[in-house]
Design an enzyme around this catalytic site. Structure first.
Site, PDB file in Angstrom:
ATOM      1  N   ASP B 153       0.860  -1.174   0.000  1.00  0.00           N
ATOM      2  CA  ASP B 153       0.000   0.000   0.000  1.00  0.00           C
ATOM      3  C   ASP B 153       0.903   1.233   0.000  1.00  0.00           C
ATOM      4  O   ASP B 153       1.503   1.572   1.019  1.00  0.00           O
ATOM      5  CB  ASP B 153      -0.898   0.024   1.247  1.00  0.00           C
ATOM      6  CG  ASP B 153      -1.983  -1.042   1.200  1.00  0.00           C
ATOM      7  OD1 ASP B 153      -1.786  -2.050   0.499  1.00  0.00           O
ATOM      8  OD2 ASP B 153      -3.019  -0.857   1.866  1.00  0.00           O
ATOM      9  N   LYS B 216      -6.805   3.103  -3.441  1.00  0.00           N
ATOM     10  CA  LYS B 216      -7.265   3.087  -2.060  1.00  0.00           C
ATOM     11  C   LYS B 216      -7.520   4.519  -1.614  1.00  0.00           C
ATOM     12  O   LYS B 216      -6.772   5.426  -1.981  1.00  0.00           O
ATOM     13  CB  LYS B 216      -6.173   2.424  -1.211  1.00  0.00           C
ATOM     14  CG  LYS B 216      -6.377   2.455   0.289  1.00  0.00           C
ATOM     15  CD  LYS B 216      -5.268   1.658   0.999  1.00  0.00           C
ATOM     16  CE  LYS B 216      -5.281   1.885   2.503  1.00  0.00           C
ATOM     17  NZ  LYS B 216      -4.188   1.195   3.202  1.00  0.00           N
ATOM     18  N   LYS B 252     -10.188   0.087  -2.692  1.00  0.00           N
ATOM     19  CA  LYS B 252     -10.139  -0.165  -1.249  1.00  0.00           C
ATOM     20  C   LYS B 252     -10.430   1.110  -0.472  1.00  0.00           C
ATOM     21  O   LYS B 252      -9.576   1.978  -0.357  1.00  0.00           O
ATOM     22  CB  LYS B 252      -8.748  -0.714  -0.866  1.00  0.00           C
ATOM     23  CG  LYS B 252      -8.550  -0.890   0.642  1.00  0.00           C
ATOM     24  CD  LYS B 252      -7.190  -1.476   0.976  1.00  0.00           C
ATOM     25  CE  LYS B 252      -6.929  -1.462   2.478  1.00  0.00           C
ATOM     26  NZ  LYS B 252      -5.582  -1.921   2.835  1.00  0.00           N
TER      27      LYS B 252
END
Lengths: 278, 316
Positions: B153, B216, B252
């Protein structure tokens, strides 16, 4: 000459503002999540559902640690403040049909429990003799969130709610006398009682009580107003699933000396060993 | 909107100048419209068997996250064990999608998770601010991958993005993607700092063009985290991107999703915006720490018939 149209109009009649008796959850007065209401003596009253009971438990749980951490002196002051506010709203209760001497008895009951807040630990706590170099002290601790099936009368309601909260528990009360209970909620909302410490649901106890009895996050159950023996047994059995403390004194006369039992029913004992001699 | 988008996006950018022109040529987001649509979709009632399935799907989509300065190996091990068996009382409860930790904790989680099928995600690239030189970010990424992380991430440089230096952000994502090797790359846009939905749409496209596998919303470290409208904008971006390029990108949302009710709103949003294809842990994840316990409590309510309490579930 034609009459002026204005003169033909009558004096406007004022429409009365009717009150809907709503639930008391987390310090505010929501309608039932289900949208249901029922009529009690011509008044519209919110009919609590199991989800209202769930929301009330969440509110009670959120309020509990801070309320228990308040000093006993502070909790006593807050309960005393409730008595002051009931005193100020006497007329409202008598207008609902509560006899004047019952209001007086309820106020006295609140003052009585307010006084117990910083004394109960001295009565139920102890310094225990042990065979070793330790101080051994036992002190009472609140049980947590208490589900209360409350009697319809003002005195009865006060007699089950006040002893539970004064020791640091928070309460979800299923009230049988909706107008009186909601009026008491209005008193609580203006008495420095933190939101969530007392939550009042109106409706049918037989519908909502089983959800409180089986709820994993409720720590104690007061079955004072459950007269139906079959329902009481069923609730006790459900409560046993999570080892709840259950109080079932039977409903009856609340005018006598209540003693300390209503408080001690929802207290646990913490014992601490503290080394000495260093 | 899709028709307009497709015609206007016909020329994908091939240089920094084109990139800027392309991103600014994206259709603007109707703020009132997207918020109203998200709010309307949030009112759907999902009950009984549908709810049970939604809860199990949501559990499988959870990226169980701990990103605290106070994380210890013990806490990470406990959390990893929880990922494998979220509800110890019920073996039918599915495992979560992944564990998400700091790079320093990756080897600890790897020991517990290896071979289990639960993915191991690590934040990298100077999380959460992203304010570090590129070589530091790349080293951070390589370390996490070497430790066993199969998902990375990364945070974009919001400073560069907001200053209009899209090429720098693009190049960084490309470089990090390369450093990831076979690991999946999730690109954190930190939508709470991007100020407008137009920026969210631009950042989404930028990340997807640069090679992100997932986009995300947030780090969870700034006050405004994932919201339904922002996620809606991002879902529309991945839908349009697939229509344009044939490549499917995951989404996400992270931060601020704490209740089952919230999670189900997101599932409804996916179903109504991008359809079934994204209703899978491979294409949609929730970045969350406290959400899992609420999902488990609701699941317990459905299986046992009585309300569950937080005392019966582990915190970490």
């Amino acid at each position: 000459m034609p009459k002026s149209p204005k003169a033909a109009l009558k004096e406007p009649t004022r429409l009365s503002v009717r009150k809907t008796y709503k639930l008391y959850i987390g310090g505010s007065f929501p309608r039932s999540e289900s949208g249901r209401t029922y009529l009690v003596d011509g008044d519209n009253v919110a009919l609590a559902s199991r989800k209202d009971a769930r929301d009330a438990v969440v509110a009670a749980r959120a309020a509990q640690p801070k309320w228990a951490a308040a000093t006993a002196y502070n909790r006593g002051q807050v309960v005393y403040r409730i008595a002051e506010m009931v005193e100020a709203r006497r007329a409202e209760f008598t207008a609902l049909g509560v006899p004047a001497d019952e209001v007086t008895a309820a106020i006295d009951r609140l003052v009585w429990y307010a006084g117990w807040s910083d004394k109960i630990a001295q009565v139920t706590g102890s310094a225990n003799p042990v065979a070793g170099p330790y101080f051994n002290l036992s002190s009472p601790e609140p049980t947590g969130v208490i589900g209360v099936i409350a009697p319809p009368s003002l005195l009865g309601l006060v007699s089950v709610v006040a002893p539970a909260i004064v020791t640091g528990n928070t309460v979800v009360a299923l009230a049988a006398g909706p107008q009186v209970a909601v009026t008491l909620a209005e008193v609580l909302a203006t008495s420095d009682v933190p939101g969530g410490v007392v939550n009042i649901l109106t409706g049918h106890a037989a519908e909502t009580a089983p959800w409180l009895a089986s709820h994993d996050d409720v720590n104690g159950l007061d079955l004072t107003a459950v007269d139906d023996a079959e329902l009481a047994t069923e609730l006790e059995r459900a409560a046993a699933g999570t080892l709840k403390r259950v109080r079932r004194p039977g409903s009856g006369d609340f005018t006598g000396d209540p003693g300390t039992a209503p408080m001690t029913a929802f207290l646990e004992t913490k014992t601490v060993w503290h080394p000495k001699g260093f | 909107m899709t028709a307009t988008a497709t015609s206007r996006l016909s020329a994908l950018p091939d240089s920094a100048v084109n990139l800027r022109a392309f991103l600014h040529g994206l259709p603007g987001v109707d703020k009132v419209g997207v918020e109203a649509r998200a709010a309307a979709l949030g009112t759907r009632s999902v009950k009984t068997t549908a709810k049970a399935r939604a809860i199990d799907l949501a559990i499988r989509m959870v990226d169980l996250t701990t990103l605290e300065g106070a994380d210890t190996p013990g806490k990470v091990r406990a959390l990893s064990a929880k990922a494998l068996r979220p509800d110890p009382a019920d073996p039918t409860c599915p495992t979560v999608g992944a564990i998400c930790v700091y790079p320093a904790m990756v080897p600890v989680a790897y020991e517990v998770l290896k071979g289990s099928g639960v993915h191991l995600a690590s934040v990298a690239t100077a999380f959460p601010s992203g304010q570090a030189p590129l070589d530091v970010k790349l080293a951070d990424t390589r370390d996490a991958v070497a430790g066993g992380a199969d998902e990375i991430d990364m945070v974009i440089s919001r400073g560069a993005f907001l200053a209009g230096d899209y090429a720098k952000v693009f190049d960084e994502i490309v470089a990090v993607k390369e450093a990831c090797g076979s690991a999946h790359l999730k690109v954190i846009l930190e939508t709470g700092e991007l100020a407008t939905y137009d920026n969210v749409r631009r950042a989404s496209w930028l990340a997807m063009l640069a090679g992100a596998d997932f986009i995300k919303t947030s780090t969870g470290k700034v006050p405004v985290a994932a919201t339904l409208p922002v996620t809606l904008v991002m879902l529309e971006a991945v839908r349009d991107f697939r229509a344009q390029t044939g490549r499917q990108i995951g989404v996400k949302p992270a931060g601020g999703i704490r209740t089952t009710k919230d999670a189900i709103k997101y599932l409804v949003l996916i179903n109504e915006t991008v359809g079934d294809d994204w209703l899978s842990p491979d294409w949609f994840r929730f970045g969350a720490s406290s959400l899992l316990n609420d999902l488990l409590m609701q699941r317990t309510k459905l299986t046992t018939g009585h309300y569950a309490g937080p005392d019966y579930f582990t915190l970490d």
